[in-house]
Design a protein around this motif. Structure first.
Motif, PDB file in Angstrom:
ATOM      1  N   VAL A  55     -45.453 -92.082 -39.027  1.00 54.39           N
ATOM      2  CA  VAL A  55     -45.847 -90.958 -38.566  1.00 54.39           C
ATOM      3  C   VAL A  55     -46.850 -90.463 -39.344  1.00 54.39           C
ATOM      4  CG1 VAL A  55     -45.551 -88.392 -38.153  1.00 54.39           C
ATOM      5  CG2 VAL A  55     -43.783 -90.039 -37.759  1.00 54.39           C
ATOM      6  N   LEU A  85     -50.104 -87.985 -40.156  1.00 49.60           N
ATOM      7  CA  LEU A  85     -50.487 -86.274 -39.586  1.00 49.60           C
ATOM      8  C   LEU A  85     -51.905 -86.358 -39.961  1.00 49.60           C
ATOM      9  CD1 LEU A  85     -48.452 -84.118 -39.082  1.00 49.60           C
ATOM     10  CD2 LEU A  85     -48.896 -83.130 -41.101  1.00 49.60           C
ATOM     11  N   GLN A  90     -55.282 -82.720 -38.929  1.00 45.37           N
ATOM     12  CA  GLN A  90     -55.378 -81.598 -38.559  1.00 45.37           C
ATOM     13  C   GLN A  90     -56.694 -81.368 -38.227  1.00 45.37           C
ATOM     14  OE1 GLN A  90     -55.004 -79.078 -42.057  1.00 45.37           O
ATOM     15  NE2 GLN A  90     -56.629 -79.802 -43.022  1.00 45.37           N
ATOM     16  N   SER A 105     -48.924 -88.698 -44.581  1.00 50.64           N
ATOM     17  CA  SER A 105     -47.491 -88.847 -43.885  1.00 50.64           C
ATOM     18  C   SER A 105     -46.547 -87.843 -44.623  1.00 50.64           C
ATOM     19  CB  SER A 105     -47.482 -90.283 -43.669  1.00 50.64           C
ATOM     20  OG  SER A 105     -47.229 -90.950 -44.803  1.00 50.64           O
ATOM     21  N   SER A 152     -49.356 -76.008 -43.119  1.00 48.85           N
ATOM     22  CA  SER A 152     -50.567 -75.647 -42.732  1.00 48.85           C
ATOM     23  C   SER A 152     -50.715 -74.367 -42.146  1.00 48.85           C
ATOM     24  CB  SER A 152     -51.250 -76.768 -41.786  1.00 48.85           C
ATOM     25  OG  SER A 152     -52.408 -76.343 -41.522  1.00 48.85           O
ATOM     26  N   LEU A 181     -50.746 -78.588 -35.182  1.00 49.25           N
ATOM     27  CA  LEU A 181     -51.306 -80.068 -35.946  1.00 49.25           C
ATOM     28  C   LEU A 181     -51.118 -81.200 -35.082  1.00 49.25           C
ATOM     29  CD1 LEU A 181     -49.352 -79.305 -39.334  1.00 49.25           C
ATOM     30  CD2 LEU A 181     -51.949 -79.376 -39.076  1.00 49.25           C
ATOM     31  N   MET A 238     -50.278 -85.700 -34.676  1.00 52.54           N
ATOM     32  CA  MET A 238     -49.450 -86.782 -35.230  1.00 52.54           C
ATOM     33  C   MET A 238     -49.732 -87.992 -34.590  1.00 52.54           C
ATOM     34  SD  MET A 238     -45.226 -86.076 -35.055  1.00 52.54           S
ATOM     35  CE  MET A 238     -45.399 -84.922 -36.650  1.00 52.54           C
ATOM     36  N   TRP A 295     -42.784 -81.059 -41.189  1.00 47.91           N
ATOM     37  CA  TRP A 295     -44.132 -80.861 -40.925  1.00 47.91           C
ATOM     38  C   TRP A 295     -44.320 -79.377 -40.280  1.00 47.91           C
ATOM     39  CZ3 TRP A 295     -42.728 -85.681 -39.429  1.00 47.91           C
ATOM     40  CH2 TRP A 295     -42.868 -86.825 -40.311  1.00 47.91           C
ATOM     41  N   SER A 309     -46.882 -76.209 -38.762  1.00 47.08           N
ATOM     42  CA  SER A 309     -48.201 -75.519 -38.414  1.00 47.08           C
ATOM     43  C   SER A 309     -48.035 -73.969 -38.673  1.00 47.08           C
ATOM     44  CB  SER A 309     -48.699 -75.871 -37.132  1.00 47.08           C
ATOM     45  OG  SER A 309     -47.978 -75.493 -36.175  1.00 47.08           O
ATOM     46  N   THR A 354     -50.168 -78.677 -48.786  1.00 43.05           N
ATOM     47  CA  THR A 354     -50.567 -79.959 -48.679  1.00 43.05           C
ATOM     48  C   THR A 354     -50.405 -81.052 -49.616  1.00 43.05           C
ATOM     49  OG1 THR A 354     -52.795 -79.783 -49.106  1.00 43.05           O
ATOM     50  CG2 THR A 354     -52.309 -79.037 -47.003  1.00 43.05           C
ATOM     51  N   ARG A 372     -50.302 -85.272 -50.653  1.00 43.39           N
ATOM     52  CA  ARG A 372     -50.144 -86.562 -50.043  1.00 43.39           C
ATOM     53  C   ARG A 372     -50.136 -87.684 -51.406  1.00 43.39           C
ATOM     54  NH1 ARG A 372     -55.927 -89.528 -47.805  1.00 43.39           N
ATOM     55  NH2 ARG A 372     -55.037 -91.621 -47.628  1.00 43.39           N
TER      56      ARG A 372
END
Length: 1018
Positions: free
Chosen positions: A304, A306, A308, A326, A331, A336, A338, A385, A387, A394, A396
């Motif tokens: 998956v 992601l 935006q 991922s 957010s 969002l 994916m 995740w 929205s 966020t 990563r």
């Protein structure tokens, strides 16, 4: 004034006139008015409002321009995307006009034609407002619009347009909030762009800013040791540019030594699969120092991924989606997206049913838009995740580390470093906080206690919850793969218990010796790719080139090329050189019985032939001949194996008289011919020309492109390039035009060349239109892949180099300067040998011209000096060998310009090394494999400087003397003999690092009194 309307992207008068109760259509015989009445009314309206009549666009577009931004374009999102990217480009240092033009491709052509001027005006004002915002790290998540409201309450009143429309007001506020995707210099970012076929993956690279050395790959850190300047090239399978995209330069301050990156192109964005590494190369001089993966440029192939959207865009109208990782993500955006694999789609759970946005082309994923929460159960953990969250969260994981060489995949050797990123800040994760497990199964283990192996998931867990997660390929730190030609095998050492399988067309035998393995390659097809699988808990797949093959050239389908393969310079992509044990490649170009020009490059492993495109262009440019060719051969292997030329085939592009319309049909089937008007190169091309008689072709080109002559060029459908040909304009009585333009019409080539040379030897007499023509021809040659020797006016610079600085001074943008400077790659011409006196005259004239223009506009004339100084800074970045030319010109024409300290420092930075130190370093780095060129006879021109080279091998004397000879020519103390320039160019090709560094020192001494900044007689 009522502005024109648009239907499906086309502007017209129909709807706005209908609002006024007036029936109008160009083809409607019952219309209330005809176009002439509409035109007169529009002209009268512009005059009434004291607005100029448009001269650069049709009247319709001029009225649209005056009316402001159309609501439909604002709602569609294309206008906002164009303006946001333009604002970020301006903040990188580009002029507003340059930034808006370079990003205009993001909007429709009609929109751009109508709105360029309003876009420049609005972007300029927004950038000025954004300069009043505090630095990002000091904002504490405060809305930038609210900050402006508090410090400049009436800021909206200063906008060049009214904010009556709610959509436009929202657009302006979004522009103020625009944030650059930060990651530091040479950091990569990924996005998906909507196309007719689906969502296309793209990669971008941040080219400017300070480099965070700690976050760079070990390969790049190794390349930076002992270097002060590196050029950065795209590498791997990235398409597009085969020229440097940025320069890394060491900058010293009172506090510390840092590395700064500056762009050599406006932007770098290329198609790149999501699971494709963003590979770059660092080059010192002409030596490839190291290849490396850009920060955040590792492959992303988790189940998956992601993405935006931009703020305020719904998923039906989204044009771009930016990759955010991922990892678990919250957010504030209302939705969002994916990109998921087919296997992961069935395991995902959504709070609300997702919307299918289509397929990700090239990657085999589907793209889903979702609102609310989505989750994926990992068995021993869950990824979530959301929205429309109340706050942004966020995270990563970005991995860096040493990677396994000579394999196609990105495989880390040992546990990689992990950086926790929120898009703005990057924090190194402690090994104690990092956990991993085999992909898709097993329990999580601490990387501090157990090193990851194979295809793994790497995560960061806090309070029992996964806060960041990614996937990676990891091999043992001491793993070594080496070919052994004597035993026809591949040896794999330090497997840490992995089982091994190998295939190369068929399954290959494997023998074990403890923790090592040996793959028997006697059944392997020579030159074919080898596939090796290493299995621990999960399997690690490796793809590598034949490790024991004799050196050879491979075609794009990875087959050995035919002997003496003929390849044009723009058809190199896909070809690869293979030399598993390392071998020298000889590149030789000769013309008739003259002295050949050659270069030697070391090939170690599998190397794209396109990696040498610049060197091959430089070698072809050693002669002003469109029929030159470079022969490639392996050291010690006898005859050459390939020929590189400007074109593939020389075919008649004009049908002869009396020829049957069907004869030769098979030979021309599939041709794609284009034409360019040589005296109007910025006009549109004539595309897909049929094969016509000369008279028919002249008539058609005159109608489509205007006056000739015209250059015909093109290729076949299979990519074979055809030799460009000039089609003359039919004879006539028209003798109007400047001497330069009249020279184009001379029929005989030798007489035409003499006429061009005569004109260009007096560049101060050329008007701006003629100089602009030469700039536009340079840009057209680069952008259309037309060899420069095919354009007579540019080829004549070899005989009249004094015109070159005048052409360069006329350039308005970075892209134009790049095109003009690159002329020396395709001509026997050397920029650094051009006389400084001509530079000073040309740029002084440029300042005078700009000052007159600014006075007419009642603007400060000081901007002229700043403009020229910025141009000189760009020139020094694009071509390091011109740094001293730029420095001296700056001192003599714009020393009092009000400049940023950084630009002054770059222009006035002088070499630290002495000529003796540079000569010593040059001799030290020469290897026994790189034979210096012979027969240059340059040392004899400077007998008084022989102490610099007499202590070394006599073979090095001419190479050490060459930059000093070029400096003498640039100072006007030695005649610019074309033969001497050619021999200096051969030395430059052999070792640019010595040539450019030594020339900078020598030219400074030749033109400026030692220890002062007083000008000597130039």
């Amino acid at each position: 004034m009522v502005s024109p309307g648009t239907r499906r992207g086309a502007w017209d008068w129909i709807r706005p006139l209908a609002v006024l109760g007036i029936r109008y259509h160009a083809n409607d015989s019952a219309a209330d008015v005809r176009y002439a009445v509409v035109r007169e009314a529009a002209e009268a309206g512009l005059k009434r409002w004291r607005r100029p009549q448009p001269t650069d666009v049709p009247l319709l577009f001029g009225v649209v321009r005056e009316a402001g931004f159309p609501a439909a374009a604002i709602k569609e999102g294309t206008l906002g995307l164009w303006l946001k990217r333009s604002i970020l480009a301006i903040e990188m240092g580009f002029t507003p006009a340059e930034a808006v033009a370079s990003e205009a491709w993001r909007a429709g052509e009609t929109l751009v034609q109508a709105l360029v001027e309003p876009a420049v005006a609005l972007s300029t004002v927004i950038v000025r407002f954004r300069q009043q915002l505090p630095p990002l790290h000091e904002r504490n998540d405060r809305d930038p619009v609210l900050h402006l409201d508090s410090v400049v309450p009436a800021w909206r009143n200063d906008l060049p347009f009214d904010l009556e429309e709610g959509d436009f007001r929202s657009l302006v506020e979004d522009l103020v909030r625009t944030r650059r995707v930060e990651g530091g210099a040479l950091a990569a970012s990924r996005l998906l762009r909507r196309t007719a076929e689906g969502w296309a993956p793209r990669a971008e690279l941040t080219l400017s800013g300070e480099l965070d050395v700690v976050r760079t790959s070990p390969q790049l850190q190794a390349a930076m040791e002992g270097a002060t300047r590196l050029r950065i090239f795209p590498r791997g399978d990235l398409p597009g540019l085969n020229r440097p995209i940025a320069v890394l330069e060491q900058v010293e301050s009172d506090e510390a030594t840092a590395w700064e990156s500056r762009p050599l192109v406006k932007a770098f964005e290329v198609p790149a699969r999501l699971n494709q590494a963003i590979r770059l190369a660092a080059v010192a001089g002409e030596t490839l120092v190291e290849e490396f993966t850009a920060f955040a440029g590792e492959p992303v192939d988790a189940p998956v991924l992601l993405f935006q959207p931009d703020p305020g865009v719904d998923f039906e109208n989204a044009l771009e989606l930016r990759f955010i990782g991922s990892s678990p993500f919250r957010s504030t955006r209302p939705w969002l997206a994916m990109a998921v694999t087919q296997e992961a789609r069935s395991a995902l759970k959504f709070e609300q049913p997702p919307s299918d946005l289509g397929d990700c082309i090239l990657d085999g994923r589907c793209l889903l838009a979702f609102v609310g929460q989505a989750s994926l159960d990992l068995g021993d953990g869950r990824l979530t995740w959301r929205s429309a969250a109340e706050r942004e969260d966020t995270k990563r994981l970005i991995l860096t580390g040493e990677t396994l060489r000579r394999v196609r995949e990105t495989v880390f050797l040992g546990t990689p470093k992990a950086w926790l990123s929120d898009g703005q800040h990057h924090t190194l994760v402690s090994s104690e906080d990092l956990i991993w497990r085999s992909l898709g199964r097993g329990s999580w283990r601490s990387s501090n206690k157990h090193a990851p192996l194979g295809r793994v998931e790497i995560a960061m867990r806090r309070g029992g919850e996964l806060v960041a997660w990614t996937c990676a390929d990891v091999a043992p730190r001491e793993l070594v793969l080496s070919g052994e030609p004597r035993t026809h095998s591949l040896k794999i050492e330090n497997l840490l218990g992995a089982s091994v399988a190998a295939k190369g067309g068929q399954i290959l035998p494997i023998s074990r010796n403890g923790d090592d393995a040996r793959v028997d390659l006697r059944l392997h097809t020579p030159g074919a790719m080898l596939h090796v699988a290493l299995r621990w808990d999960t399997q690690l797949d490796l793809t590598l080139a034949d490790p024991i093959a004799e050196p050879l050239l491979l075609t794009p389908d990875m087959r050995p090329a035919v002997s003496r393969a003929q390849i044009s310079i723009d058809r190199l992509h896909g070809f690869r050189l293979l030399a598993p044990g390392g071998r020298d490649l000889w590149l030789v170009v000769r013309q008739g019985a003259g002295q050949p020009v050659q270069a030697t490059r070391r090939i170690d492993g599998l190397v794209p032939l396109s990696a040498f495109q610049d060197e091959l262009r430089d070698l072809l440019g050693s002669f002003p001949d469109l029929d030159a060719e470079v022969r490639l051969s392996w050291a010690g292997r006898g005859d050459h194996f390939a020929e590189i030329a400007w074109y593939d085939e020389d075919q008649p592009l004009v049908a002869e008289k009396g020829i049957s319309p069907f004869s030769g049909l098979s030979s021309i089937l599939g041709w794609n011919l284009d034409a360019l008007a040589l005296t109007q190169p910025t006009a549109k091309l004539s595309n897909n020309l049929p094969r016509l008689s000369l008279q028919e072709l002249q008539t058609r080109l005159l109608q489509e492109l205007g006056p000739g002559p015209w250059l015909i060029f093109g290729r076949t459908n299979d990519g074979t390039s055809l030799r460009p040909k000039v089609v003359a304009q039919p004879p006539g009585d028209d003798d109007r035009g400047s001497a330069l333009r009249l020279a184009f019409r001379i029929a005989r080539r030798d007489a035409r060349d003499d006429a061009f040379a005569t004109v260009l030897k007096h560049p101060e007499a050329l008007n701006r239109a003629d100089l602009r023509l030469l700039v536009d021809l340079s840009v057209a040659a680069r952008d259309r892949n037309v060899p420069v020797p095919a354009i007579d006016a540019l080829r004549s610079l070899c005989r009249a180099p004094q015109a070159a600085p005048w052409i360069l001074s006329t350039c308005d943008t970075l892209e134009e300067r790049d095109a003009v400077i690159r002329l020396q790659s395709e001509l026997p011409f050397l920029w650094c040998a051009t006389e400084v006196e001509h530079w000073v005259s040309a740029f002084r004239t440029r300042i005078d011209e700009l000052e007159r223009r600014l006075e007419r506009l009642e603007l400060p004339t000081a901007d002229a000096g700043r403009n020229v100084a910025a141009a000189l800074g760009q020139i020094a970045d694009l071509e390091p060998g011109l740094a001293t030319h730029a420095w001296i010109t700056f001192l003599l024409v714009a020393p009092r310009a009000d400049l940023e300290p950084g630009l002054i420092g770059r222009l006035c930075r002088r070499p630290k090394e002495t000529l003796r130190e540079l000569a010593e370093a040059f001799v030290t780095r020469q290897s026994e494999h790189r034979e210096p060129p012979t027969g240059l006879h340059l040392a004899g021109l400077l007998p008084e400087r022989r102490e610099l080279w007499e202590r070394y091998d006599p073979a090095f004397a001419d190479l050490i003397a060459a930059p000093l000879v070029a400096a003498r020519m640039a100072a006007g103390k030695l005649h610019q003999n074309p033969q001497v320039v050619g021999r200096c160019r051969a030395a430059w090709l052999h070792d640019r690092q010595l040539f450019e560094s030594a020339l900078a020192v020598a030219l400074g001494r030749e033109t400026i009194d030692p220890g002062t900044t007083q000008r000597m007689d130039l």
